[in-house]
Design an enzyme around this catalytic site. Structure first.
Site, PDB file in Angstrom:
ATOM      1  N   ILE A 173      -7.975   4.750  10.518  1.00 42.80           N
ATOM      2  CA  ILE A 173      -7.230   3.524  10.237  1.00 42.80           C
ATOM      3  C   ILE A 173      -5.734   3.804  10.355  1.00 42.80           C
ATOM      4  CG2 ILE A 173      -6.637   1.893   8.400  1.00 42.80           C
ATOM      5  CD1 ILE A 173      -9.608   2.038   7.521  1.00 42.80           C
ATOM      6  N   ASP A 213      -1.147  18.342   2.382  1.00 42.56           N
ATOM      7  CA  ASP A 213      -2.328  18.143   1.537  1.00 42.56           C
ATOM      8  C   ASP A 213      -1.809  17.512   0.253  1.00 42.56           C
ATOM      9  OD1 ASP A 213      -4.314  18.492  -0.498  1.00 42.56           O
ATOM     10  OD2 ASP A 213      -5.311  19.947   0.807  1.00 42.56           O
ATOM     11  N   TYR A 244     -21.227   3.989  -2.778  1.00 43.71           N
ATOM     12  CA  TYR A 244     -19.765   4.174  -2.816  1.00 43.71           C
ATOM     13  C   TYR A 244     -19.373   4.875  -4.120  1.00 43.71           C
ATOM     14  CZ  TYR A 244     -14.976   3.251  -1.319  1.00 43.71           C
ATOM     15  OH  TYR A 244     -13.669   3.392  -0.896  1.00 43.71           O
ATOM     16  N   LYS A 289     -10.812   3.419  -6.244  1.00 47.59           N
ATOM     17  CA  LYS A 289     -10.111   2.313  -5.557  1.00 47.59           C
ATOM     18  C   LYS A 289      -9.622   1.268  -6.564  1.00 47.59           C
ATOM     19  CE  LYS A 289     -10.393   3.520  -1.153  1.00 47.59           C
ATOM     20  NZ  LYS A 289      -9.216   4.136  -0.500  1.00 47.59           N
ATOM     21  N   ILE A 346     -15.410   0.379   8.663  1.00 48.59           N
ATOM     22  CA  ILE A 346     -15.072   0.781  10.030  1.00 48.59           C
ATOM     23  C   ILE A 346     -15.592   2.198  10.234  1.00 48.59           C
ATOM     24  CG2 ILE A 346     -13.172   1.287  11.628  1.00 48.59           C
ATOM     25  CD1 ILE A 346     -11.441  -0.709  10.075  1.00 48.59           C
ATOM     26  N   ARG A 347     -16.181   2.475  11.398  1.00 52.32           N
ATOM     27  CA  ARG A 347     -16.700   3.823  11.649  1.00 52.32           C
ATOM     28  C   ARG A 347     -15.548   4.788  11.933  1.00 52.32           C
ATOM     29  NH1 ARG A 347     -21.320   5.971  12.089  1.00 52.32           N
ATOM     30  NH2 ARG A 347     -22.528   4.067  12.318  1.00 52.32           N
ATOM     31  N   THR A 348     -15.183   5.568  10.930  1.00 49.56           N
ATOM     32  CA  THR A 348     -14.146   6.606  11.052  1.00 49.56           C
ATOM     33  C   THR A 348     -14.763   7.927  10.597  1.00 49.56           C
ATOM     34  OG1 THR A 348     -13.415   6.272   8.784  1.00 49.56           O
ATOM     35  CG2 THR A 348     -12.320   4.934  10.467  1.00 49.56           C
ATOM     36  N   ALA A 369     -14.202   9.390   7.824  1.00 54.96           N
ATOM     37  CA  ALA A 369     -14.557   9.222   6.412  1.00 54.96           C
ATOM     38  C   ALA A 369     -15.871   8.466   6.245  1.00 54.96           C
ATOM     39  CB  ALA A 369     -13.440   8.509   5.661  1.00 54.96           C
TER      40      ALA A 369
HETATM   41  P1  NAD Z   1     -10.284   9.035   8.099  1.00 53.28           P
HETATM   42  O1  NAD Z   1     -11.267  10.110   7.818  1.00 53.28           O
HETATM   43  O2  NAD Z   1      -9.867   8.846   9.481  1.00 53.28           O
HETATM   44  O3  NAD Z   1      -8.998   9.206   7.175  1.00 53.28           O
HETATM   45  C1  NAD Z   1      -9.056   9.744   5.880  1.00 53.28           C
HETATM   46  C2  NAD Z   1      -7.860  10.644   5.774  1.00 53.28           C
HETATM   47  O4  NAD Z   1      -7.726  11.180   4.461  1.00 53.28           O
HETATM   48  C3  NAD Z   1      -7.946  11.842   6.737  1.00 53.28           C
HETATM   49  O5  NAD Z   1      -6.830  11.845   7.586  1.00 53.28           O
HETATM   50  C4  NAD Z   1      -7.920  13.035   5.804  1.00 53.28           C
HETATM   51  O6  NAD Z   1      -7.224  14.136   6.372  1.00 53.28           O
HETATM   52  C5  NAD Z   1      -7.153  12.451   4.635  1.00 53.28           C
HETATM   53  N1  NAD Z   1      -7.282  13.251   3.420  1.00 53.28           N
HETATM   54  C6  NAD Z   1      -8.362  13.484   2.641  1.00 53.28           C
HETATM   55  N2  NAD Z   1      -8.053  14.328   1.645  1.00 53.28           N
HETATM   56  C7  NAD Z   1      -6.735  14.621   1.801  1.00 53.28           C
HETATM   57  C8  NAD Z   1      -5.816  15.468   1.108  1.00 53.28           C
HETATM   58  N3  NAD Z   1      -6.194  16.196   0.031  1.00 53.28           N
HETATM   59  N4  NAD Z   1      -4.526  15.526   1.530  1.00 53.28           N
HETATM   60  C9  NAD Z   1      -4.131  14.824   2.619  1.00 53.28           C
HETATM   61  N5  NAD Z   1      -4.947  14.022   3.314  1.00 53.28           N
HETATM   62  C10 NAD Z   1      -6.235  13.935   2.903  1.00 53.28           C
HETATM   63  O7  NAD Z   1     -10.943   7.701   7.498  1.00 53.28           O
HETATM   64  P2  NAD Z   1     -10.357   6.229   7.300  1.00 53.28           P
HETATM   65  O8  NAD Z   1     -11.547   5.377   7.196  1.00 53.28           O
HETATM   66  O9  NAD Z   1      -9.317   5.940   8.307  1.00 53.28           O
HETATM   67  O10 NAD Z   1      -9.705   6.307   5.834  1.00 53.28           O
HETATM   68  C11 NAD Z   1      -8.369   5.947   5.556  1.00 53.28           C
HETATM   69  C12 NAD Z   1      -8.304   5.101   4.295  1.00 53.28           C
HETATM   70  O11 NAD Z   1      -8.936   3.862   4.547  1.00 53.28           O
HETATM   71  C13 NAD Z   1      -8.993   5.709   3.080  1.00 53.28           C
HETATM   72  O12 NAD Z   1      -8.229   5.436   1.933  1.00 53.28           O
HETATM   73  C14 NAD Z   1     -10.277   4.906   3.011  1.00 53.28           C
HETATM   74  O13 NAD Z   1     -10.775   4.858   1.697  1.00 53.28           O
HETATM   75  C15 NAD Z   1      -9.791   3.568   3.469  1.00 53.28           C
HETATM   76  N6  NAD Z   1     -10.815   2.632   3.910  1.00 53.28           N
HETATM   77  C16 NAD Z   1     -11.717   2.990   4.866  1.00 53.28           C
HETATM   78  C17 NAD Z   1     -12.680   2.070   5.270  1.00 53.28           C
HETATM   79  C18 NAD Z   1     -13.725   2.429   6.300  1.00 53.28           C
HETATM   80  O14 NAD Z   1     -14.778   1.798   6.332  1.00 53.28           O
HETATM   81  N7  NAD Z   1     -13.495   3.404   7.169  1.00 53.28           N
HETATM   82  C19 NAD Z   1     -12.713   0.781   4.714  1.00 53.28           C
HETATM   83  C20 NAD Z   1     -11.759   0.448   3.754  1.00 53.28           C
HETATM   84  C21 NAD Z   1     -10.815   1.384   3.364  1.00 53.28           C
HETATM   85  O1  0WE Z   2     -13.321   4.823   1.412  1.00 48.73           O
HETATM   86  C1  0WE Z   2     -14.169   5.037   2.251  1.00 48.73           C
HETATM   87  C2  0WE Z   2     -14.602   6.447   2.561  1.00 48.73           C
HETATM   88  C3  0WE Z   2     -14.383   7.341   1.409  1.00 48.73           C
HETATM   89  C4  0WE Z   2     -14.881   8.753   1.510  1.00 48.73           C
HETATM   90  C5  0WE Z   2     -15.714   9.250   2.496  1.00 48.73           C
HETATM   91  C6  0WE Z   2     -16.095  10.587   2.455  1.00 48.73           C
HETATM   92  C7  0WE Z   2     -17.033  11.192   3.461  1.00 48.73           C
HETATM   93  C8  0WE Z   2     -16.880  12.691   3.561  1.00 48.73           C
HETATM   94  C9  0WE Z   2     -14.480   9.573   0.484  1.00 48.73           C
HETATM   95  N1  0WE Z   2     -14.866  10.860   0.420  1.00 48.73           N
HETATM   96  C10 0WE Z   2     -15.653  11.383   1.389  1.00 48.73           C
HETATM   97  N2  0WE Z   2     -16.025  12.680   1.258  1.00 48.73           N
HETATM   98  C11 0WE Z   2     -16.658  13.361   2.235  1.00 48.73           C
HETATM   99  O2  0WE Z   2     -17.024  14.537   2.073  1.00 48.73           O
HETATM  100  N3  0WE Z   2     -14.748   3.973   2.895  1.00 48.73           N
HETATM  101  C12 0WE Z   2     -14.369   2.640   2.486  1.00 48.73           C
HETATM  102  C13 0WE Z   2     -15.785   4.112   3.913  1.00 48.73           C
HETATM  103  C14 0WE Z   2     -17.095   4.030   3.220  1.00 48.73           C
HETATM  104  O3  0WE Z   2     -17.595   5.116   2.581  1.00 48.73           O
HETATM  105  C15 0WE Z   2     -18.784   4.708   1.971  1.00 48.73           C
HETATM  106  C16 0WE Z   2     -19.012   3.357   2.225  1.00 48.73           C
HETATM  107  C17 0WE Z   2     -17.906   2.912   3.017  1.00 48.73           C
HETATM  108  C18 0WE Z   2     -17.678   1.529   3.514  1.00 48.73           C
HETATM  109  C19 0WE Z   2     -19.664   5.451   1.209  1.00 48.73           C
HETATM  110  C20 0WE Z   2     -20.797   4.817   0.702  1.00 48.73           C
HETATM  111  C21 0WE Z   2     -21.013   3.465   0.939  1.00 48.73           C
HETATM  112  C22 0WE Z   2     -20.123   2.721   1.708  1.00 48.73           C
END
Ligand code: NAD
Ligand code: 0WE
Length: 265
Positions: free
Chosen positions: A20, A64, A157, A164, A193-195, A197
């Protein structure tokens, strides 16, 4: 001229071109902002540098967010290279993977709960403290990423839900604290969104399909859409908005029962 021309933005959370944070960096760069990026580990450095190249070749630094010294170093370097800062984007979330499945009550540990809140919520406050001196007199803007799981319970979750919720409450307290200095604080609550995470989360494909089927727009959202809303919120176009959580989720948060459920029965 884009609506973020002459703005300097620090974006934390790029891990791949699906992140994202990458979508936000692209949108902000398109609107004229200069972008600084950070990478969590050396493994991610190359991919973050690629994103930086695509977004104008700004500074790239290690960060970090659990390490106070690294947080200090990032703002010290930005002070040296830019002298000031307009935008901070926090797109970071983490909980131990084994706590993101099954029973919330059984699987949540003291350590996992603390880690999820430290990395996913507290770190936004820490970044705000670092950015504050660089934003004086500049109408700064802070943005974080949240998810509906912070407002309502859903499967798996788990501990990220309370994290959150804490993050969104922090947005309101930060907005109240920093508002007198002209600094706005908001969140975008994105749909799934498929990322990275999301990879390895059990049944994520199913979740995406159910979301798309139920959402008013009958589809999921992309990082480009989250990026555009984020760029808007961090611009003067949103000068009256602070302490807000904007849903970019094709409307999913607004419904209790989708028309599609009736169509299907
Ligand atoms: P992503 O994996 O691309 O990004 C997550 C990021 O968190 C990574 O860049 C990782 O390096 C960073 N991170 C984790 N631990 C860290 C640490 N200790 N220090 C520094 N960086 C750290 O996944 P994303 O989906 O783009 O996630 C970004 C944000 O969006 C997160 O807050 C996630 O909760 C939120 N979000 C994701 C979704 C989804 O479905 N993908 C939906 C809503 C919100
Ligand atoms: O916030 C998130 C992802 C959060 C996340 C994901 C991981 C995977 C790898 C936090 N910690 C970790 N730790 C790991 O080791 N989202 C909003 C994406 C997400 O994650 C889910 C969702 C959705 C949506 C987990 C369970 C159910 C729905």
């Amino acid at each position: 001229m884009g609506f973020l021309s002459n703005r300097k933005a620090l974006i934390v959370g790029v891990a791949s071109n699906r992140s994202i944070a990458w979508g936000i960096a692209e949108a902000m760069h398109r609107e004229g902002a200069e972008i600084a990026l950070t990478y969590q580990t050396d493994k991610l450095k190359g991919r973050v540098e690629q994103c930086a190249e695509a977004c104008g070749g700004g500074p790239v630094m290690p960060l970090d967010v659990t390490d106070d010294a690294q947080i200090d170093a990032v703002f010290e370097q930005l002070k040296q290279t830019w002298g000031h800062l307009d935008i901070v984007v926090h797109a970071v979330g983490f909980a131990p993977r084994e706590e993101l499945e099954g029973s919330f009550v059984e699987n949540t540990t003291r350590g996992g709960y603390a880690m999820a809140h430290d990395i996913s919520a507290y770190s936004f406050v820490a970044l705000a403290r670092g950015a504050r001196p660089l934003m004086q007199g500049r109408n700064g803007s802070l943005l974080t990423l949240s998810y509906l799981g912070g407002e309502r319970a859903l499967p798996n979750y788990n501990v990220m839900g309370p994290a959150k919720a804490s993050l969104e409450a922090s947005v309101r307290y930060m907005a109240n604290d920093l508002g007198p200095e002209g600094i706005r604080v908001n969140a975008v609550s994105a749909g799934p969104i498929r990322t990275l995470a999301a990879s390895g989360i059990g049944d994520f494909r199913k979740m995406l399909d159910l979301n798309a089927a139920s959402a008013p727009l009958r589809r999921n959202v992309g990082i480009d859409e989250v990026g555009n809303t984020s760029a808007f919120l961090c611009s003067d176009l949103a000068s009256g908005i602070t302490g807000e959580v904007v849903h970019v989720d094709a409307g999913f948060h607004a419904i209790a029962l989708s028309g599609s459920a009736l169509d299907a029965s």
